[in-house]
Motif scaffolding. Structure first.
Motif, PDB file in Angstrom:
ATOM      1  N   UNK A  88      -3.225   7.856  -0.662  1.00 50.15           N
ATOM      2  CA  UNK A  88      -1.515   9.472  -1.193  1.00 50.15           C
ATOM      3  C   UNK A  88      -1.624   8.239  -2.079  1.00 50.15           C
ATOM      4  N   UNK A  89      -0.920   9.198  -3.380  1.00 51.70           N
ATOM      5  CA  UNK A  89      -0.504   9.280  -4.419  1.00 51.70           C
ATOM      6  C   UNK A  89       0.458   8.481  -4.576  1.00 51.70           C
ATOM      7  N   UNK A  90       1.081   7.782  -5.468  1.00 51.88           N
ATOM      8  CA  UNK A  90       2.550   6.804  -5.446  1.00 51.88           C
ATOM      9  C   UNK A  90       2.567   5.656  -4.100  1.00 51.88           C
ATOM     10  N   UNK A  91       1.251   5.762  -3.795  1.00 51.01           N
ATOM     11  CA  UNK A  91       1.507   4.412  -2.472  1.00 51.01           C
ATOM     12  C   UNK A  91       1.052   2.984  -2.934  1.00 51.01           C
ATOM     13  N   UNK A  92       0.740   2.175  -2.944  1.00 51.33           N
ATOM     14  CA  UNK A  92       0.108   0.878  -2.590  1.00 51.33           C
ATOM     15  C   UNK A  92      -1.482   1.253  -2.800  1.00 51.33           C
ATOM     16  N   UNK A  93      -2.636   0.773  -3.605  1.00 53.37           N
ATOM     17  CA  UNK A  93      -3.784   1.306  -2.833  1.00 53.37           C
ATOM     18  C   UNK A  93      -4.361   0.402  -2.802  1.00 53.37           C
ATOM     19  N   UNK A  94      -3.669  -0.906  -2.554  1.00 56.83           N
ATOM     20  CA  UNK A  94      -4.404  -2.302  -1.624  1.00 56.83           C
ATOM     21  C   UNK A  94      -3.693  -2.319  -0.141  1.00 56.83           C
ATOM     22  N   UNK A  95      -2.815  -1.281   0.045  1.00 59.47           N
ATOM     23  CA  UNK A  95      -2.129  -0.687   1.368  1.00 59.47           C
ATOM     24  C   UNK A  95      -3.271   0.432   2.260  1.00 59.47           C
TER      25      UNK A  95
END
Length: 205
Positions: free
Chosen positions: A21-28
């Motif tokens: 989801x946009x705006x979230x940490x890509x690593x999560x």
């Protein structure tokens, strides 16, 4: 050569992996969960049911917030995803005995092995559970199921259906949810219509 089934299969981390989801940490790997994922979950669970003599364990990729999760959280808030509701529809299979289930099916794409209907069935001493998914995003399915070796007198039915991109969020947590559905039993034949992009549970007594 007849398989001796001495080795069980363990399926690890099944599910869809989409963009985060946009705006979230890509690593999560936080991603939303839609009716598209519900159809995938139903297909997977039907496959595992149909091959339960070989599949001894099958693990969903993630339970919370990541990939094909069953719940999403935000602070002290929590919502149920479409995948959660598919698990709810399939829970009646637990502790049942899987039974042979054959479908005369249509492929959704010419020349490709992509069946429109996914199905599995199980029984206990009182009832039979049939779970089916209409994987088409546009076509309704008229299903007629002959039942053998089990006396059928009544049926109750629940359904999860919506447009393929529909999802639950914290502003609308019940946009995608289970509702009652109509099916009929006559002369040991189960009949029902399944709308496009839908998962249904029928419990036959």
């Amino acid at each position: 050569m007849i398989p001796k089934r001495k080795i069980g299969l363990v399926i690890g981390e099944w599910g869809c992996w989409h963009k985060v989801e946009e705006g979230t940490n890509p690593g999560f790997l936080y991603q939303q969960n839609t009716m598209r994922d519900a159809i995938v979950a139903a297909i997977e669970l039907n496959v595992f049911n149909r091959h339960s003599d070989r599949v001894v364990m099958a693990n969903l990729a993630q339970a919370v917030n990541v990939l094909q999760s069953v719940i999403l959280t935000e602070g002290d808030k929590m919502i149920k995803t479409p995948t959660y509701h598919v698990f709810d529809l399939f829970k009646t299979h637990q502790n049942n005995e899987a039974v042979y289930c054959y479908t005369q099916n249509e492929n959704m794409s010419e020349g490709k092995n992509a069946p429109m209907i996914s199905v599995s069935a199980s029984v206990n001493e009182k009832s039979m559970t049939v779970t089916a998914a209409n994987c088409s995003l546009t076509e309704e399915a008229a299903v007629e199921c002959s039942i053998f070796g089990f006396k059928a007198s009544s049926v109750s039915c629940r359904i999860l259906t919506n447009e393929a991109h529909s999802y639950n969020d914290f502003d609308c947590p019940d946009r995608v949810s289970i509702t009652e559905h109509t099916a009929v039993i006559k002369d040991n034949v189960l009949k029902l219509n399944i709308p496009p992009c839908a998962v249904v549970e029928c419990v036959v007594d």
